[in-house]
Design an enzyme around this catalytic site. Structure first.
Site, short mmCIF file in Angstrom:
data_model
loop_
_atom_site.label_atom_id
_atom_site.label_comp_id
_atom_site.label_asym_id
_atom_site.label_seq_id
_atom_site.Cartn_x
_atom_site.Cartn_y
_atom_site.Cartn_z
N LYS A 134 0.82 -1.21 0.00
CA LYS A 134 0.00 0.00 0.00
C LYS A 134 0.86 1.26 0.00
CE LYS A 134 -4.29 -2.06 1.47
NZ LYS A 134 -5.40 -2.13 2.44
N ARG A 141 -3.01 -10.66 4.78
CA ARG A 141 -3.38 -10.65 3.36
C ARG A 141 -2.23 -10.05 2.55
NH1 ARG A 141 -6.20 -7.19 -0.23
NH2 ARG A 141 -7.71 -8.27 -1.58
#
Length: 339
Positions: free
Chosen positions: A279, A314
């Site tokens: 991210k 994840r």
């Protein structure tokens, strides 16, 4: 003001007689941090935490979708979209999607999370029929060929229904089951486990100056309310996973605060999912520009989550994360080579 309790997890070294197990797993704690909206944090003995909170902090987590929640499981990310921020367009072809799922399973993914709608900042909503077209075929093919659970990443009941019919066994909703009122009843009727995530706003608006009174406590309250709402609709509490939603309506500092205190969410009595892979905040801090250059930073965040007792991580990069976790486990608990 309501107190919140963050355990201080440990997993190695001599275990004191008064240590309490965290979530029924290998971690333990003897102290907790009390967080309040109107006072500075304070460390207290674990035995001073209220009994009702201790019960949720210490209770074993039930298996979900056949996955043991007593350790760390890697959830491999498989986006069958043209526009996801990291791998958009790579796995639109069903054969490519199956090959990637096979690769991630071989590398150590305990579950594959398949999504047909990008939820990157600024992403447009995908029509239901198109989202179903993207996910149903790959899920059916993967479930027929691989012995690995599949999670469907969707906000929509019709998409979840098609995915479950195709072989998915867990519903992962980034909207926290607030987008489609038919989704929670569907999951209850099908008795499937769910993951409820926090997001401020929707993908189109969520990064437009997000604000919180205290991001940790605000997210905790949201997830607590959503868990209770799902239980009221017939979903068993022990089949609900929670995700604080790193990057979904959060600034860099919000993300770091949630990561620093992620053990707080054990107090909900549910397994925790951490999704921070590749991210933007990782690139901002590390000066790694494109998403595919943020692997090392992603692994660092994953290790932090594992050290805080997070049950599901994840990731895009399964092999690299698994390798790092293997070394971390060996250092903390010792290496058993069968000798």
């Amino acid at each position: 003001m309501t107190p919140y309790f963050r355990p201080l997890p440990r997993c190695s070294g001599p275990r004191p007689d008064d240590a309490l197990s965290l979530a029924g797993g290998p971690f333990w704690f003897t102290e907790a941090v009390v967080l309040r909206r109107d006072a500075d944090p304070q460390i207290i003995p674990a035995t001073s935490v209220p009994d009702a909170v201790l019960e949720r902090l210490t209770a074993s987590r039930a298996p979900m979708a056949g996955i043991d929640m007593g350790g760390v499981t890697l959830m491999g990310i498989l986006n069958v979209t043209p526009d996801s921020f990291s791998d958009g367009g790579r796995y639109l072809d069903p054969d490519a999607a199956v090959a990637q799922a096979r690769r991630m399973a071989a590398e150590g993914a305990g579950i594959i999370d398949i999504g047909g709608e990008s939820t990157r900042p600024g992403a447009e909503t995908v029509p239901v029929d198109e989202e179903i077209r993207r996910v149903a075929g790959p899920i059916a093919a993967i479930s027929a060929q691989l012995d690995v659970p599949i999670s469907i990443d969707t906000r929509k009941a019709a998409v979840a229904r098609a995915a479950l019919d195709a072989g998915a066994s867990l519903v992962n909703d980034v909207a926290g089951f607030t987008y489609d009122p038919a989704l929670a009843p569907l999951c209850a009727a099908r008795t499937v486990p769910v993951c409820v995530m926090h997001a401020q706003g929707d993908p189109q608006t969520m990064q437009h100056a997000p604000r919180y009174d205290d991001v940790r406590l605000d997210v905790y309250d949201f997830l607590s309310d959503r868990v209770e709402a799902l239980v009221a609709q017939g979903i068993a509490r022990d089949q609900i996973m929670v995700d604080p939603g790193i990057g979904f309506g959060k600034t860099l500092h919000h993300n770091l605060a949630l990561l620093r205190d992620i053990a707080l969410f054990h107090g909900l009595g549910c397994p925790i999912l951490l999704g921070a892979s590749r991210k933007k905040f990782i690139g901002t801090i590390s000066e790694a520009g494109t998403a595919d250059t943020r692997v090392a930073g992603s692994v660092a965040v994953a290790l932090h989550g594992a050290a805080q007792g997070v049950q599901v991580i994840r990731v895009h990069d399964v092999a690299e994360t698994r390798q790092a976790l293997s070394l971390w486990r060996a250092i903390e608990w010792g290496f058993n080579d069968g000798a």
